[in-house]
Design an enzyme around this catalytic site. Structure first.
Site, PDB file in Angstrom:
ATOM      1  CG  HIS A   1      -7.421 -34.452   8.194  1.00  0.00           C
ATOM      2  ND1 HIS A   1      -8.332 -33.584   7.647  1.00  0.00           N
ATOM      3  CD2 HIS A   1      -8.064 -35.108   9.202  1.00  0.00           C
ATOM      4  CE1 HIS A   1      -9.480 -33.704   8.286  1.00  0.00           C
ATOM      5  NE2 HIS A   1      -9.345 -34.625   9.234  1.00  0.00           N
TER       6      HIS A   1
ATOM      7  CE1 TYR B   1      22.027   0.790  11.787  1.00  0.00           C
ATOM      8  CE2 TYR B   1      22.026   0.873  14.190  1.00  0.00           C
ATOM      9  CZ  TYR B   1      22.618   1.179  12.970  1.00  0.00           C
ATOM     10  OH  TYR B   1      23.788   1.897  12.938  1.00  0.00           O
TER      11      TYR B   1
ATOM     12  N   GLY C   1      -9.381   6.783   5.228  1.00  0.00           N
ATOM     13  CA  GLY C   1      -8.711   5.841   4.331  1.00  0.00           C
ATOM     14  C   GLY C   1      -8.978   4.410   4.765  1.00  0.00           C
TER      15      GLY C   1
ATOM     16  CB  ALA D   1      23.885   9.285   3.620  1.00  0.00           C
TER      17      ALA D   1
HETATM   18  C1  LIG Z   1       1.624   0.760   9.882  1.00  0.00           C
HETATM   19  C2  LIG Z   1       2.360  -0.012   8.798  1.00  0.00           C
HETATM   20  C3  LIG Z   1       2.222  -1.382   8.710  1.00  0.00           C
HETATM   21  C4  LIG Z   1       2.914  -2.099   7.733  1.00  0.00           C
HETATM   22  N1  LIG Z   1       2.741  -3.456   7.679  1.00  0.00           N
HETATM   23  C5  LIG Z   1       3.373  -4.157   6.729  1.00  0.00           C
HETATM   24  C6  LIG Z   1       3.248  -5.560   6.667  1.00  0.00           C
HETATM   25  O1  LIG Z   1       2.558  -6.180   7.481  1.00  0.00           O
HETATM   26  N2  LIG Z   1       3.917  -6.235   5.705  1.00  0.00           N
HETATM   27  C7  LIG Z   1       4.687  -5.579   4.781  1.00  0.00           C
HETATM   28  O2  LIG Z   1       5.259  -6.246   3.905  1.00  0.00           O
HETATM   29  N3  LIG Z   1       4.829  -4.241   4.813  1.00  0.00           N
HETATM   30  C8  LIG Z   1       4.191  -3.517   5.755  1.00  0.00           C
HETATM   31  N4  LIG Z   1       4.364  -2.162   5.803  1.00  0.00           N
HETATM   32  C9  LIG Z   1       5.230  -1.520   4.793  1.00  0.00           C
HETATM   33  C10 LIG Z   1       6.712  -1.665   5.188  1.00  0.00           C
HETATM   34  O3  LIG Z   1       6.912  -1.084   6.464  1.00  0.00           O
HETATM   35  C11 LIG Z   1       7.593  -0.998   4.157  1.00  0.00           C
HETATM   36  O4  LIG Z   1       7.290  -1.514   2.866  1.00  0.00           O
HETATM   37  C12 LIG Z   1       9.067  -1.262   4.454  1.00  0.00           C
HETATM   38  O5  LIG Z   1       9.417  -0.747   5.713  1.00  0.00           O
HETATM   39  C13 LIG Z   1       9.948  -0.630   3.372  1.00  0.00           C
HETATM   40  O6  LIG Z   1      11.286  -0.888   3.678  1.00  0.00           O
HETATM   41  P1  LIG Z   1      12.443   0.103   3.165  1.00  0.00           P
HETATM   42  O7  LIG Z   1      13.721  -0.530   3.567  1.00  0.00           O
HETATM   43  O8  LIG Z   1      12.219   0.454   1.755  1.00  0.00           O
HETATM   44  O9  LIG Z   1      12.205   1.473   3.976  1.00  0.00           O
HETATM   45  P2  LIG Z   1      12.022   1.831   5.532  1.00  0.00           P
HETATM   46  O10 LIG Z   1      11.629   0.653   6.333  1.00  0.00           O
HETATM   47  O11 LIG Z   1      11.120   3.022   5.549  1.00  0.00           O
HETATM   48  O12 LIG Z   1      13.493   2.263   6.000  1.00  0.00           O
HETATM   49  C14 LIG Z   1      14.113   3.387   5.471  1.00  0.00           C
HETATM   50  C15 LIG Z   1      15.185   3.834   6.459  1.00  0.00           C
HETATM   51  O13 LIG Z   1      15.976   4.830   5.831  1.00  0.00           O
HETATM   52  C16 LIG Z   1      16.351   5.798   6.813  1.00  0.00           C
HETATM   53  N5  LIG Z   1      16.744   7.022   6.084  1.00  0.00           N
HETATM   54  C17 LIG Z   1      15.961   7.827   5.305  1.00  0.00           C
HETATM   55  N6  LIG Z   1      16.715   8.797   4.738  1.00  0.00           N
HETATM   56  C18 LIG Z   1      17.990   8.592   5.165  1.00  0.00           C
HETATM   57  C19 LIG Z   1      19.215   9.255   4.892  1.00  0.00           C
HETATM   58  N7  LIG Z   1      19.303  10.276   4.028  1.00  0.00           N
HETATM   59  N8  LIG Z   1      20.337   8.807   5.516  1.00  0.00           N
HETATM   60  C20 LIG Z   1      20.280   7.748   6.375  1.00  0.00           C
HETATM   61  N9  LIG Z   1      19.147   7.076   6.645  1.00  0.00           N
HETATM   62  C21 LIG Z   1      18.017   7.481   6.032  1.00  0.00           C
HETATM   63  C22 LIG Z   1      15.104   5.926   7.675  1.00  0.00           C
HETATM   64  O14 LIG Z   1      15.421   6.431   8.958  1.00  0.00           O
HETATM   65  C23 LIG Z   1      14.614   4.466   7.723  1.00  0.00           C
HETATM   66  O15 LIG Z   1      15.111   3.780   8.855  1.00  0.00           O
HETATM   67  C24 LIG Z   1       3.725  -1.417   6.795  1.00  0.00           C
HETATM   68  C25 LIG Z   1       3.883  -0.025   6.890  1.00  0.00           C
HETATM   69  C26 LIG Z   1       3.217   0.670   7.872  1.00  0.00           C
HETATM   70  C27 LIG Z   1       3.415   2.159   7.969  1.00  0.00           C
HETATM   71  N1  LIG Z   2      -0.115  -5.761   5.566  1.00  0.00           N
HETATM   72  C1  LIG Z   2       0.686  -5.006   4.836  1.00  0.00           C
HETATM   73  O1  LIG Z   2       1.458  -5.464   4.005  1.00  0.00           O
HETATM   74  C2  LIG Z   2       0.670  -3.509   5.025  1.00  0.00           C
HETATM   75  C3  LIG Z   2       0.076  -2.952   6.133  1.00  0.00           C
HETATM   76  C4  LIG Z   2       0.087  -1.571   6.261  1.00  0.00           C
HETATM   77  C5  LIG Z   2       0.687  -0.774   5.280  1.00  0.00           C
HETATM   78  N2  LIG Z   2       1.254  -1.365   4.207  1.00  0.00           N
HETATM   79  C6  LIG Z   2       1.881  -0.545   3.135  1.00  0.00           C
HETATM   80  O2  LIG Z   2       1.737   0.832   3.454  1.00  0.00           O
HETATM   81  C7  LIG Z   2       1.090   1.495   2.369  1.00  0.00           C
HETATM   82  C8  LIG Z   2       0.303   2.659   2.876  1.00  0.00           C
HETATM   83  O3  LIG Z   2      -0.890   2.217   3.544  1.00  0.00           O
HETATM   84  P1  LIG Z   2      -2.162   3.135   3.566  1.00  0.00           P
HETATM   85  O4  LIG Z   2      -3.285   2.374   4.181  1.00  0.00           O
HETATM   86  O5  LIG Z   2      -1.783   4.459   4.108  1.00  0.00           O
HETATM   87  O6  LIG Z   2      -2.448   3.399   2.014  1.00  0.00           O
HETATM   88  P2  LIG Z   2      -3.357   2.616   0.956  1.00  0.00           P
HETATM   89  O7  LIG Z   2      -2.925   3.111  -0.358  1.00  0.00           O
HETATM   90  O8  LIG Z   2      -3.362   1.153   1.212  1.00  0.00           O
HETATM   91  O9  LIG Z   2      -4.843   3.140   1.252  1.00  0.00           O
HETATM   92  C9  LIG Z   2      -5.158   4.512   1.264  1.00  0.00           C
HETATM   93  C10 LIG Z   2      -6.674   4.685   1.178  1.00  0.00           C
HETATM   94  O10 LIG Z   2      -7.006   6.027   1.454  1.00  0.00           O
HETATM   95  C11 LIG Z   2      -8.003   6.465   0.544  1.00  0.00           C
HETATM   96  N3  LIG Z   2      -7.930   7.936   0.485  1.00  0.00           N
HETATM   97  C12 LIG Z   2      -6.976   8.694  -0.106  1.00  0.00           C
HETATM   98  N4  LIG Z   2      -7.202  10.010   0.121  1.00  0.00           N
HETATM   99  C13 LIG Z   2      -8.328  10.097   0.881  1.00  0.00           C
HETATM  100  C14 LIG Z   2      -9.067  11.181   1.451  1.00  0.00           C
HETATM  101  N5  LIG Z   2      -8.676  12.447   1.298  1.00  0.00           N
HETATM  102  N6  LIG Z   2     -10.191  10.899   2.181  1.00  0.00           N
HETATM  103  C15 LIG Z   2     -10.594   9.604   2.337  1.00  0.00           C
HETATM  104  N7  LIG Z   2      -9.921   8.530   1.817  1.00  0.00           N
HETATM  105  C16 LIG Z   2      -8.805   8.772   1.105  1.00  0.00           C
HETATM  106  C17 LIG Z   2      -7.645   5.726  -0.732  1.00  0.00           C
HETATM  107  O11 LIG Z   2      -8.742   5.662  -1.618  1.00  0.00           O
HETATM  108  C18 LIG Z   2      -7.221   4.357  -0.199  1.00  0.00           C
HETATM  109  O12 LIG Z   2      -8.309   3.491  -0.047  1.00  0.00           O
HETATM  110  C19 LIG Z   2       0.255   0.402   1.712  1.00  0.00           C
HETATM  111  O13 LIG Z   2      -0.059   0.707   0.391  1.00  0.00           O
HETATM  112  C20 LIG Z   2       1.170  -0.772   1.807  1.00  0.00           C
HETATM  113  O14 LIG Z   2       2.086  -0.704   0.757  1.00  0.00           O
HETATM  114  C21 LIG Z   2       1.256  -2.724   4.061  1.00  0.00           C
END
Ligand SMILES: Cc1cc2nc3c(=O)[nH]c(=O)nc-3n(C[C@H](O)[C@H](O)[C@H](O)COP(=O)(O)OP(=O)(O)OC[C@H]3O[C@@H](n4cnc5c(N)ncnc54)[C@H](O)[C@@H]3O)c2cc1C
Ligand SMILES: NC(=O)c1ccc[n+]([C@@H]2O[C@H](COP(=O)([O-])OP(=O)(O)OC[C@H]3O[C@@H](n4cnc5c(N)ncnc54)[C@H](O)[C@@H]3O)[C@@H](O)[C@H]2O)c1
Length: 472
Positions: free
Chosen positions: A450, A43, A186, A118
């Site tokens: 402030h 979850y 990246g 699912a």
């Molecule tokens: C390293 C990292 C840092 C991030 N930091 C931020 C941040 O600071 N702020 C921000 O806004 N976003 C951040 N994000 C992005 C954020 O995590 C995602 O946008 C968010 O989790 C999306 O929510 P969601 O509910 O769409 O999917 P998810 O959080 O991916 O949840 C999907 C769920 O569906 C389940 N699932 C998949 N298929 C099935 C199935 N067939 N049956 C049952 N369950 C299933 C999975 O197990 C999972 O638990 C970050 C992402 C990463 C990877």
């Molecule tokens: N603070 C937050 O809200 C937060 C934090 C982490 C992740 N996220 C979400 O997760 C998503 C994924 O994050 P991310 O950093 O993986 O993707 P991203 O799209 O933010 O960045 C990917 C980067 O990789 C580069 N790239 C692509 N292919 C490459 C290659 N072969 N060699 C070198 N560079 C390459 C792209 O030009 C780009 O700059 C984000 O777009 C965001 O939606 C959000």
């Protein structure tokens, strides 16, 4: 445990218990719908377990270590040691607390929780496969389904994640020791946030990025502030290079990159974090059984009620496309649940904030100046430098700015961009301003406490009206 094939029915079925799914399920149950949430893993989804929360926990912990070392100019002398295993244990405790919280919020709201994967049988039924072998499956019929299956990291061809040499963000967030040399592929959200963490924890960090700067999509003056600070931390950036192939060496790995002129560069590192974007998870759903099409990026297309091509099926969060942000997933989950319950609801894209938790932070909402021009406005800009804010200096911060964008005619707030300390918190006032149709005078006429960083927001709005007191 369910063994065999049981058929039950539910009014609202939510697939995926991440931010999009659990918010949709709780809201659906609160609106009186008999609601079932199916989750195959943990979850809280990516955000709580492998994304937002663990990354922000490590960012805070690495800040504590780094800030203590940097505090000599404030008269503080300290040299903290880092125990990465201890830090990981603390971070895991934060995650566990929150995921348990989500589970109990769902239960308290009356959501039926089902563990399993699912997949669609038809547009009114799913089959849920439970856990491992012998756990069986069940069929669930539904009136409305909300798909919230999220996204997974994209792999670079030849760089399949192995958790040892080639790391996904999930692997990097679970490291038990700080790699001596880390190569990051990246320079997007994840690349920049996690490079900063590991550089602050003492790793030698090298970043290769295909494009010509960090954080594509952000304005140059914002990217510059963050890149400069990252370089001060010792992060080495190499732009215009794409990861090409890698091999194992005695010390770790050797990665080759290639630029547009086919020039090859080699990097030796202990580990390589690949963060080149994320792709929607739809292959778990057997979408073919209902003939639900995805677009060329694997995204399920939706309308402004988050409804797919099927009247009874909604999609929210990362699986429904950009921006892949947790708060956008939650907001869509809410809209879909309300629409399923027959309430008026529509998703409004105009004020989705975004924050990058780099050092300093970036936060934006609404339009940039050039987006405002492209939308036909004549924009007026107000900008307040962080160095002119008293509170910023008291927390030893000088770099960055708050910028507001408004329509010159009526002075309606159109957007804001902040790079500086606590940008992720400061942006909320400006999001509310856009949402409520605020004018510059509403912000400039509001008394801000402030000394706080929020005074920079006040001053940026005043500057846009030519009335700034604390900046020229
Ligand atoms: C390293 C990292 C840092 C991030 N930091 C931020 C941040 O600071 N702020 C921000 O806004 N976003 C951040 N994000 C992005 C954020 O995590 C995602 O946008 C968010 O989790 C999306 O929510 P969601 O509910 O769409 O999917 P998810 O959080 O991916 O949840 C999907 C769920 O569906 C389940 N699932 C998949 N298929 C099935 C199935 N067939 N049956 C049952 N369950 C299933 C999975 O197990 C999972 O638990 C970050 C992402 C990463 C990877
Ligand atoms: N603070 C937050 O809200 C937060 C934090 C982490 C992740 N996220 C979400 O997760 C998503 C994924 O994050 P991310 O950093 O993986 O993707 P991203 O799209 O933010 O960045 C990917 C980067 O990789 C580069 N790239 C692509 N292919 C490459 C290659 N072969 N060699 C070198 N560079 C390459 C792209 O030009 C780009 O700059 C984000 O777009 C965001 O939606 C959000």
């Amino acid at each position: 445990m369910v063994v065999g094939d049981v058929t039950t029915g539910t009014e609202l079925l939510v697939i995926g218990g991440g931010p999009g799914g659990y918010v949709a399920a709780i809201r659906g149950a609160q609106l009186g719908l008999d609601t079932t949430l199916v989750e195959r893993d943990a979850y809280g989804g990516t955000c709580l377990n492998h994304g937002c929360i663990p990354s922000k926990a490590l960012i805070s912990a690495s800040d504590v270590a780094h800030d203590a070392r940097q505090a000599e100019s404030m008269g503080v002398f300290a040299d903290p040691a880092v125990d990465m295993a201890g830090m990981t244990e603390w971070k895991d405790g934060v995650v566990t607390r929150l995921t348990r919280g989500v589970e109990s919020l769902c239960k308290n709201a009356g959501v039926n929780l089902v563990e399993g994967t699912a997949e669609f049988v038809d547009d009114g039924t799913v089959r849920v496969a439970h856990g491992g072998e012998g756990q069986g499956s069940e069929s669930l019929s539904f009136e409305h389904a909300i798909v919230a299956t999220g996204s997974r990291p994209m792999a670079v061809p030849g760089f399949e994640f192995d958790g040892e040499h080639i790391l996904s963000s999930k692997d990097a967030l679970a490291l038990e020791s700080v790699p001596e040399k880390l190569l990051v592929v990246g320079a997007g959200y994840i690349g920049m946030e996690l490079s900063t963490v590991f550089a602050k924890l003492g790793a030698e960090v090298t970043v290769v990025e295909m494009l010509d700067d960090v954080l594509p999509g952000y304005e140059d003056d914002i990217a510059t502030v963050v890149r400069d600070r990252a370089e001060e931390l010792g992060i080495d950036f190499n732009f215009g290079e794409a990861a090409d192939n890698w091999e194992e060496t005695d010390e770790g790995i050797r990665v080759q990159t290639v630029d547009e002129d086919e020039v090859v560069t080699e990097y030796n590192a202990e580990k390589c974090l690949v963060a080149v974007g994320r792709e929607p998870v739809t292959d778990t759903l057997a979408l073919d059984n209902i003939d639900l099409q995805t677009d060329e990026n694997g995204v399920i297309p939706t309308d402004d009620q988050c409804r797919t091509a099927f009247e009874s099926v909604f999609a929210v969060g990362d699986v429904a496309g950009e921006p892949m942000l947790a708060h956008k997933a939650m907001a869509e989950g809410e809209v879909a649940a309300r629409a399923a319950a027959g309430e008026p609801a529509a998703f409004d894209h105009q004020a989705i904030p975004a924050a990058v938790f780099t050092d300093p932070e970036i936060a934006t909402v609404g339009m940039t100046e050039s987006e405002a021009e492209a939308a036909g406005f004549e924009p007026v800009i107000g900008q307040m430098p962080v160095r002119a804010n008293g509170r910023a200096l008291t927390v030893n911060e000088k770099e960055g700015f708050v910028r507001v964008v408004a329509d010159a005619d009526e002075e309606f707030l159109l957007g804001a961009q902040i790079v500086g300390p606590e940008a992720s918190e400061l942006i909320a006032e400006l999001g509310l301003g856009i949402e409520m149709g605020a004018r510059l005078e509403d912000i400039a006429g509001t008394i801000h406490t402030h000394p706080t960083l929020s005074e920079a927001v006040h001053e940026a709005a005043a500057a846009a009206r030519g009335e700034a007191v604390h900046t020229r």
